[in-house]
Write a protein that holds these residues in place. Structure first.
Motif, mmCIF file in Angstrom:
data_model
loop_
_atom_site.group_PDB
_atom_site.id
_atom_site.type_symbol
_atom_site.label_atom_id
_atom_site.label_comp_id
_atom_site.label_asym_id
_atom_site.label_seq_id
_atom_site.Cartn_x
_atom_site.Cartn_y
_atom_site.Cartn_z
ATOM 1 N N GLN A 48 0.924 -10.901 -19.218
ATOM 2 C CA GLN A 48 1.519 -11.582 -20.363
ATOM 3 C C GLN A 48 0.892 -11.118 -21.677
ATOM 4 O OE1 GLN A 48 3.921 -14.696 -19.670
ATOM 5 N NE2 GLN A 48 4.533 -13.428 -21.386
ATOM 6 N N CYS A 65 2.020 -7.632 -22.441
ATOM 7 C CA CYS A 65 3.386 -7.666 -22.961
ATOM 8 C C CYS A 65 3.385 -8.004 -24.454
ATOM 9 C CB CYS A 65 4.205 -8.688 -22.178
ATOM 10 S SG CYS A 65 5.978 -8.675 -22.544
ATOM 11 N N GLU A 66 2.515 -8.916 -24.852
ATOM 12 C CA GLU A 66 2.383 -9.247 -26.271
ATOM 13 C C GLU A 66 1.867 -8.058 -27.076
ATOM 14 O OE1 GLU A 66 2.873 -12.445 -28.312
ATOM 15 O OE2 GLU A 66 4.358 -11.981 -26.777
ATOM 16 N N ASN A 71 4.688 -5.747 -27.664
ATOM 17 C CA ASN A 71 5.556 -6.238 -28.724
ATOM 18 C C ASN A 71 4.960 -5.935 -30.108
ATOM 19 O OD1 ASN A 71 6.204 -8.800 -30.676
ATOM 20 N ND2 ASN A 71 7.966 -8.292 -29.378
ATOM 21 N N GLN A 91 10.673 -11.834 -25.861
ATOM 22 C CA GLN A 91 9.976 -10.931 -24.949
ATOM 23 C C GLN A 91 8.974 -11.700 -24.089
ATOM 24 O OE1 GLN A 91 8.756 -7.219 -26.702
ATOM 25 N NE2 GLN A 91 7.082 -6.927 -25.243
ATOM 26 N N PHE A 110 9.421 -12.071 -19.945
ATOM 27 C CA PHE A 110 8.377 -11.607 -19.023
ATOM 28 C C PHE A 110 7.936 -12.743 -18.113
ATOM 29 C CE2 PHE A 110 4.004 -11.212 -17.721
ATOM 30 C CZ PHE A 110 3.911 -9.901 -17.272
ATOM 31 N N GLY A 119 10.932 -7.533 -22.331
ATOM 32 C CA GLY A 119 10.188 -8.439 -21.461
ATOM 33 C C GLY A 119 10.534 -8.243 -20.002
ATOM 34 N N PHE A 151 9.148 -4.791 -18.761
ATOM 35 C CA PHE A 151 7.692 -4.809 -18.595
ATOM 36 C C PHE A 151 7.282 -5.687 -17.417
ATOM 37 C CE2 PHE A 151 3.264 -5.823 -19.609
ATOM 38 C CZ PHE A 151 2.789 -4.538 -19.878
ATOM 39 N N ALA A 152 8.018 -6.775 -17.158
ATOM 40 C CA ALA A 152 7.726 -7.629 -16.005
ATOM 41 C C ALA A 152 7.903 -6.850 -14.706
ATOM 42 C CB ALA A 152 8.631 -8.853 -16.013
ATOM 43 N N TRP A 175 5.028 -4.356 -14.440
ATOM 44 C CA TRP A 175 3.763 -5.038 -14.107
ATOM 45 C C TRP A 175 3.758 -5.500 -12.663
ATOM 46 C CZ3 TRP A 175 -0.601 -4.923 -16.713
ATOM 47 C CH2 TRP A 175 -1.639 -5.790 -16.341
#
Length: 233
Positions: free
Chosen positions: A62, A65-66, A69, A97, A101, A173, A176-177, A180
């Motif tokens: 998480q 992911c930030e 962004n 996003q 995620f 999001g 990327f999820a 990951w």
């Protein structure tokens, strides 16, 4: 020609999320804007209380992911909609996003990775309890997606982002999820996660990796039942 009506906006206390105080939907959207902060509190609480490696990995993803962004916004440099109070660039939406995620990661865990032993007949089911069924896990996953969709839409309703910016955030999001999830699956299959848990710092923090096979509601319950039975005797 009459002047266009411009509502007087209020700021939700502490958060400074601007909304129309005469519009209940706007107020609901303002509270939905707090979901990322609330989820961070949930992540931190679960990590502290359970010491589960899976939750640590989810929170790390998480935060990554930030960070993505943050980089994307400064590469694209697209401004937010006009007449908005938000600062910084708007493409892609960080809220969209973030929740995209979170919701897809939750669904992938519940529907793909989470396989409680008791549901496969390898552990007893305690009295009055059972593991979550696939239908229940699907329902929780869909609820997470619904909350994420409402949060993403709220950014458009509050005029903090355009539809394109929100769509870009959701797409980033989701992608990327997936990345990951694959990366953490590789860590598990290659043994790197098991190796890391055995390192002194992880052992000192009592990091464990049980939630993948342990039922969501079972943790500690059998010990509690055994303790009560022993006390009664």
């Amino acid at each position: 020609m009459a002047d266009e009506y411009t509502p007087t906006l209020a700021s939700l206390s502490v958060t400074h999320v601007y909304y129309d105080p005469d519009d209940y939907i706007s107020l609901l959207c303002a509270y939905l804007a707090l979901l990322p902060q609330a989820l961070c509190v949930v992540y931190a609480t679960l990590i502290f209380s359970t010491r589960e490696a899976e939750i640590c990995l989810a929170f790390a993803g998480q935060l990554a992911c930030e960070a993505l962004n943050f980089v994307l916004k400064r590469i694209i440099k697209e401004e937010r909609p006009r007449l908005i109070h938000g600062k910084g660039y708007g493409m892609p939406s960080s809220h969209a996003q973030f929740v995209a995620f979170w919701s897809l990661s939750l669904a992938l865990f519940l529907l793909v990775r989470h396989k409680p032993l008791s549901s496969r007949g390898k552990a007893k089911i305690w009295e009055g309890g059972r593991p979550w069924t696939l239908v229940e896990r699907l329902a929780v996953s869909l609820a997470g997606v619904a909350v994420a969709a409402a949060t993403a839409w709220s950014r458009i309703y509050l005029n903090y982002h355009t539809t394109t910016q929100v769509a870009a955030g959701v797409s980033a999001g989701f992608v990327f999820a997936l990345v990951w999830f694959v990366a953490t699956e590789i860590l598990r299959r290659t043994g790197w996660l098991a190796w890391g848990i055995e390192l002194p710092p992880a052992r000192m923090l009592r990091i464990r990796d049980l939630v993948v096979e342990e039922d969501m509601c079972q943790a500690g319950w059998e010990k509690w039942e055994e303790k009560k039975t022993a006390k009664a005797k």
